[in-house]
Design a protein around this motif. Structure first.
Motif, PDB file in Angstrom:
ATOM      1  N   ILE A 153       1.731   2.216 -20.647  1.00  0.00           N
ATOM      2  CA  ILE A 153       0.998   2.371 -19.390  1.00  0.00           C
ATOM      3  C   ILE A 153       1.204   1.188 -18.445  1.00  0.00           C
ATOM      4  O   ILE A 153       1.008   1.291 -17.231  1.00  0.00           O
ATOM      5  CB  ILE A 153      -0.513   2.582 -19.677  1.00  0.00           C
ATOM      6  N   GLY A 154       1.645   0.059 -19.000  1.00  0.00           N
ATOM      7  CA  GLY A 154       1.888  -1.122 -18.181  1.00  0.00           C
ATOM      8  C   GLY A 154       2.925  -0.879 -17.091  1.00  0.00           C
ATOM      9  O   GLY A 154       2.860  -1.479 -16.014  1.00  0.00           O
ATOM     10  N   ASN A 155       3.885  -0.006 -17.389  1.00  0.00           N
ATOM     11  CA  ASN A 155       4.901   0.305 -16.383  1.00  0.00           C
ATOM     12  C   ASN A 155       4.263   0.966 -15.167  1.00  0.00           C
ATOM     13  O   ASN A 155       4.554   0.607 -14.017  1.00  0.00           O
ATOM     14  CB  ASN A 155       5.985   1.204 -16.986  1.00  0.00           C
ATOM     15  N   LEU A 156       3.372   1.920 -15.420  1.00  0.00           N
ATOM     16  CA  LEU A 156       2.635   2.580 -14.338  1.00  0.00           C
ATOM     17  C   LEU A 156       1.786   1.566 -13.579  1.00  0.00           C
ATOM     18  O   LEU A 156       1.769   1.555 -12.331  1.00  0.00           O
ATOM     19  CB  LEU A 156       1.756   3.689 -14.911  1.00  0.00           C
ATOM     20  N   GLN A 157       1.096   0.714 -14.307  1.00  0.00           N
ATOM     21  CA  GLN A 157       0.215  -0.267 -13.668  1.00  0.00           C
ATOM     22  C   GLN A 157       0.984  -1.216 -12.760  1.00  0.00           C
ATOM     23  O   GLN A 157       0.538  -1.546 -11.656  1.00  0.00           O
ATOM     24  CB  GLN A 157      -0.558  -1.042 -14.748  1.00  0.00           C
ATOM     25  N   LYS A 158       2.163  -1.655 -13.209  1.00  0.00           N
ATOM     26  CA  LYS A 158       2.959  -2.573 -12.394  1.00  0.00           C
ATOM     27  C   LYS A 158       3.415  -1.906 -11.104  1.00  0.00           C
ATOM     28  O   LYS A 158       3.380  -2.510 -10.018  1.00  0.00           O
ATOM     29  CB  LYS A 158       4.162  -3.081 -13.196  1.00  0.00           C
ATOM     30  N   HIS A 159       3.855  -0.655 -11.193  1.00  0.00           N
ATOM     31  CA  HIS A 159       4.296   0.055  -9.990  1.00  0.00           C
ATOM     32  C   HIS A 159       3.134   0.250  -9.014  1.00  0.00           C
ATOM     33  O   HIS A 159       3.316   0.144  -7.789  1.00  0.00           O
ATOM     34  CB  HIS A 159       4.929   1.399 -10.358  1.00  0.00           C
ATOM     35  N   VAL A 160       1.954   0.534  -9.519  1.00  0.00           N
ATOM     36  CA  VAL A 160       0.786   0.681  -8.642  1.00  0.00           C
ATOM     37  C   VAL A 160       0.466  -0.656  -7.976  1.00  0.00           C
ATOM     38  O   VAL A 160       0.164  -0.716  -6.774  1.00  0.00           O
ATOM     39  CB  VAL A 160      -0.435   1.209  -9.435  1.00  0.00           C
ATOM     40  N   GLU A 161       0.530  -1.734  -8.747  1.00  0.00           N
ATOM     41  CA  GLU A 161       0.311  -3.065  -8.169  1.00  0.00           C
ATOM     42  C   GLU A 161       1.321  -3.348  -7.055  1.00  0.00           C
ATOM     43  O   GLU A 161       0.976  -3.910  -6.012  1.00  0.00           O
ATOM     44  CB  GLU A 161       0.426  -4.135  -9.258  1.00  0.00           C
ATOM     45  N   ASN A 162       2.570  -2.949  -7.285  1.00  0.00           N
ATOM     46  CA  ASN A 162       3.604  -3.152  -6.276  1.00  0.00           C
ATOM     47  C   ASN A 162       3.298  -2.365  -5.006  1.00  0.00           C
ATOM     48  O   ASN A 162       3.502  -2.850  -3.886  1.00  0.00           O
ATOM     49  CB  ASN A 162       4.973  -2.737  -6.824  1.00  0.00           C
ATOM     50  N   MET A 163       2.812  -1.137  -5.175  1.00  0.00           N
ATOM     51  CA  MET A 163       2.468  -0.307  -4.027  1.00  0.00           C
ATOM     52  C   MET A 163       1.392  -0.983  -3.181  1.00  0.00           C
ATOM     53  O   MET A 163       1.474  -1.017  -1.947  1.00  0.00           O
ATOM     54  CB  MET A 163       1.996   1.068  -4.503  1.00  0.00           C
ATOM     55  N   LYS A 164       0.412  -1.550  -3.855  1.00  0.00           N
ATOM     56  CA  LYS A 164      -0.699  -2.172  -3.124  1.00  0.00           C
ATOM     57  C   LYS A 164      -0.259  -3.427  -2.372  1.00  0.00           C
ATOM     58  O   LYS A 164      -0.901  -3.803  -1.388  1.00  0.00           O
ATOM     59  CB  LYS A 164      -1.832  -2.489  -4.098  1.00  0.00           C
ATOM     60  N   GLN A 165       0.821  -4.062  -2.813  1.00  0.00           N
ATOM     61  CA  GLN A 165       1.316  -5.243  -2.103  1.00  0.00           C
ATOM     62  C   GLN A 165       1.779  -4.912  -0.688  1.00  0.00           C
ATOM     63  O   GLN A 165       1.839  -5.786   0.178  1.00  0.00           O
ATOM     64  CB  GLN A 165       2.479  -5.877  -2.871  1.00  0.00           C
ATOM     65  N   PHE A 166       2.110  -3.634  -0.456  1.00  0.00           N
ATOM     66  CA  PHE A 166       2.558  -3.210   0.862  1.00  0.00           C
ATOM     67  C   PHE A 166       1.416  -2.659   1.716  1.00  0.00           C
ATOM     68  O   PHE A 166       1.646  -2.120   2.788  1.00  0.00           O
ATOM     69  CB  PHE A 166       3.649  -2.146   0.721  1.00  0.00           C
ATOM     70  N   GLY A 167       0.188  -2.796   1.231  1.00  0.00           N
ATOM     71  CA  GLY A 167      -0.943  -2.283   1.991  1.00  0.00           C
ATOM     72  C   GLY A 167      -1.044  -0.773   1.968  1.00  0.00           C
ATOM     73  O   GLY A 167      -1.609  -0.165   2.871  1.00  0.00           O
ATOM     74  N   ILE A 168      -0.493  -0.162   0.935  1.00  0.00           N
ATOM     75  CA  ILE A 168      -0.434   1.303   0.834  1.00  0.00           C
ATOM     76  C   ILE A 168      -1.650   1.845   0.100  1.00  0.00           C
ATOM     77  O   ILE A 168      -2.167   1.215  -0.815  1.00  0.00           O
ATOM     78  CB  ILE A 168       0.845   1.714   0.082  1.00  0.00           C
ATOM     79  N   CYS A 169      -2.106   3.025   0.515  1.00  0.00           N
ATOM     80  CA  CYS A 169      -3.123   3.754  -0.254  1.00  0.00           C
ATOM     81  C   CYS A 169      -2.382   4.675  -1.219  1.00  0.00           C
ATOM     82  O   CYS A 169      -1.899   5.739  -0.818  1.00  0.00           O
ATOM     83  CB  CYS A 169      -4.016   4.571   0.676  1.00  0.00           C
ATOM     84  N   PRO A 170      -2.245   4.290  -2.485  1.00  0.00           N
ATOM     85  CA  PRO A 170      -1.409   5.067  -3.402  1.00  0.00           C
ATOM     86  C   PRO A 170      -2.124   6.246  -4.043  1.00  0.00           C
ATOM     87  O   PRO A 170      -3.352   6.273  -4.162  1.00  0.00           O
ATOM     88  CB  PRO A 170      -1.014   4.039  -4.454  1.00  0.00           C
ATOM     89  N   VAL A 171      -1.331   7.230  -4.466  1.00  0.00           N
ATOM     90  CA  VAL A 171      -1.798   8.377  -5.242  1.00  0.00           C
ATOM     91  C   VAL A 171      -0.873   8.520  -6.438  1.00  0.00           C
ATOM     92  O   VAL A 171       0.343   8.421  -6.295  1.00  0.00           O
ATOM     93  CB  VAL A 171      -1.749   9.688  -4.423  1.00  0.00           C
ATOM     94  N   VAL A 172      -1.425   8.730  -7.613  1.00  0.00           N
ATOM     95  CA  VAL A 172      -0.617   8.981  -8.799  1.00  0.00           C
ATOM     96  C   VAL A 172      -0.604  10.480  -9.078  1.00  0.00           C
ATOM     97  O   VAL A 172      -1.655  11.124  -9.112  1.00  0.00           O
ATOM     98  CB  VAL A 172      -1.155   8.223 -10.030  1.00  0.00           C
ATOM     99  N   ALA A 173       0.598  11.026  -9.236  1.00  0.00           N
ATOM    100  CA  ALA A 173       0.760  12.437  -9.582  1.00  0.00           C
ATOM    101  C   ALA A 173       1.250  12.526 -11.021  1.00  0.00           C
ATOM    102  O   ALA A 173       2.331  12.027 -11.343  1.00  0.00           O
ATOM    103  CB  ALA A 173       1.758  13.110  -8.643  1.00  0.00           C
TER     104      ALA A 173
END
Length: 556
Positions: A357-377
């Motif tokens: 799950i760490g792989n998913l968590q890292k990608h979400v963290e990366n998304m937030k660095q760009f000021g993005i409101c992320p959604v996981v599908a």
């Protein structure tokens, strides 16, 4: 269970003129390639409209052999948005014949979330790749012709020429070759090679160009090498840009097709994300946004590659910004990242899932660095258990990220209704604070280090002697203010494909740095990344066939 190609053959396509009319395109303006494919003239790009409509980016976790279904989810989401009343077009890349005949066997989505006609799109389509290949190789021929010339020679030092030839096929035997053998009338012998067409700088240029004038300017800026007296040589010095652009006259126009549910689909360009910017053309994206309220587009491989380049390179050049970003994840892939053998990823294993799950968590963290409101599908498969799904949902809850299950392969747009509603809400309400990861004015070393540490999670960056020498050339040519397009394995957040999950305390090694002055970025090449792939032990080409009626099988 029906195969993708069987489902595609059962679908009843609408004439492409009807799809165009949905977008307000006059049928007489479409440049038809048969009944179900067409090119759209650039006059339909409308700046006022493309700036106000909603761009939805779809990315994914680090890809695995188990597959994530990013393209399928992108297509399904566009169908889902249309089902909830949002006029939506999906905008995608064109498939390369390399992966089609190599590993995947096709790249047009799957099940009831496909773009059609799938065989045509996967095999030649409207000839864009062929035009790019010919334009690229024309420059290669002009370079060798000038080296051979006695009267019009620019004095190009053959040892400094980095411009290879390209071919849209995986063929490892062409990576390193010698040209000019056979005597003085056949040219000057020198070492060169072939890249795959998707890795061509001409492909990158086509996908970043705003119009024909910009295309010619960028083609002219292609860096070739140096003269014997150390002066830089560009394609414009060979007067190559005009003829190259002439070969790309039709290729610059985006292609219109449809999804299996009749949603408009614009498909254009196909740079790989592990060696280029990994997204469709600026022209295609702006065209989609000019003609519909929502555009769903994807960026190649994981967020660390395609999506980062989408935001830091494409969006900056094009003046665009996504209103929402979807991260596609599968339970099977996360179990693989957690150490589960590929043959066993369909077996329930909560512990392996938690380990990955760490792989998913890292990608979400990366998304937030760009000021993005992320959604996981969560692209759900029949082998996934409810307990495993809850593990991902709980992880998303802890990260304060919205999540939705999708089944677009089996249900098409209906299987993406929940995701479509979440995306629509975010696109309309998320206060997107557009951030880039770095300032283009920083030094190349600072930009590379920022990517390596903040996006990949590296501890440090190391440069080989070759890379350090290449950096000196970047500074000498005044190209140090260009953005960075890292060539890196897609299989890991690191530059080592064997490091799965969320690796830490690793060092990224920059082997060499290529200059893509025409495209407008520099390319640090890390690890063992190859610009000309090879075929696998059992290539997909071995199962592709065509019958006496012209019906193709084996593409999926």
């Amino acid at each position: 269970m029906k195969t993708d190609i069987e489902i595609a053959h059962e679908a009843k396509m609408k004439p492409i003129t009807e799809i165009g009319e949905k977008l307000g395109i006059n049928p007489d303006d479409l440049i038809l390639y048969g009944k179900y494919k067409a090119k759209i003239p650039l006059k339909y790009i409308n700046k006022e409209k493309y700036l106000q409509n909603k761009l939805i980016l779809v990315s994914a976790i680090s890809p695995t052999p188990a597959g994530e279904g990013k393209t399928t989810v992108s297509i399904g989401l566009s169908q889902g948005l249309n089902r909830i009343g949002k006029q939506t077009t999906v905008v995608l890349r064109e498939p390369s014949l390399g992966p089609v005949f190599g590993i995947k066997g096709g790249a047009t989505g799957g099940g009831y979330s496909q773009v059609l006609p799938m065989e045509d799109i996967n095999l030649h389509f409207t000839g864009d790749f062929n035009a790019i290949e010919k334009a690229h190789n024309l420059l290669a021929a002009l370079i060798d012709n000038n080296i051979q010339s006695k009267k019009r020679s620019l004095g190009i030092d053959p040892r400094t020429v980095k411009w290879k030839r390209v071919m849209d096929m995986n063929d490892r035997s062409l990576r390193h070759i010698i040209v000019g053998l056979g005597g003085t009338t056949h040219g000057i012998p020198r070492e060169t090679g072939f890249d795959i067409t998707a890795a061509s700088e001409v492909m990158a240029i086509l996908c970043l160009a705003e119009n024909m004038e910009d295309l010619k300017r960028r083609l002219g800026n292609i860096f070739i090498g140096y003269t014997f007296d150390k002066k830089p040589v560009y394609a414009r010095d060979l007067h190559a840009e005009g003829a190259m652009a002439a070969l790309l006259r039709d290729a610059i126009m985006p292609n219109l097709v449809q999804t299996i549910e009749g949603t408009p689909a614009i498909i254009h360009g196909g740079p790989f994300a592990n060696i280029a910017q990994g997204t469709n053309s600026v022209i295609a994206t702006k065209m989609g946004l000019s003609l519909s309220d929502f555009v769903v587009t994807e960026a190649g491989f994981g967020f660390d590659l395609g999506a980062e380049k989408f935001i830091d390179i494409k969006c900056q050049y094009a003046g665009l910004k996504p209103s929402a970003v979807v991260l596609v994840a599968t339970i099977r892939a996360l179990k693989y990242h957690g150490g589960k053998p590929l043959k066993e990823v369909s077996q329930p294993d909560v512990e392996a899932l938690k380990n990955g799950i760490g792989n998913l968590q890292k990608h979400v963290e990366n998304m937030k660095q760009f000021g993005i409101c992320p959604v996981v599908a969560i692209n759900r498969f029949t082998s996934d258990t409810d307990e495993e799904v809850e593990v991902i949902k709980n992880a998303c809850k802890e990260m304060d990220v919205q999540v939705a299950e999708v089944d677009v392969w089996g249900k098409g747009g209906e299987g993406a209704i929940e995701l479509a509603k979440i995306v629509n809400k975010i696109a309309m309400n998320c206060p997107y604070q557009h951030k880039t990861l770095y300032d283009w004015n920083w030094t190349p070393e600072a930009k590379i280090e920022t990517l390596a540490k903040r996006i990949y999670g590296a501890e440090a960056v190391d440069y080989t002697a070759q890379a350090k020498n290449d950096l000196k050339k970047v500074y000498e040519l005044g190209l140090d203010k260009l953005p960075i397009c890292v060539a890196k394995t897609q299989k890991s957040l690191s530059d080592n494909p064997a490091l799965l999950g969320r690796p830490k305390d690793f060092v990224v090694t920059v082997r060499e740095i290529e200059i893509a002055a025409g495209a407008g970025f520099i390319v640090p090449i890390t690890g063992q990344i190859m610009r000309m792939p090879g075929l696998p032990e059992e290539p997909a080409a071995e199962r592709i066939d065509v019958d006496n009626n012209g019906v193709i099988s084996g593409l999926f």
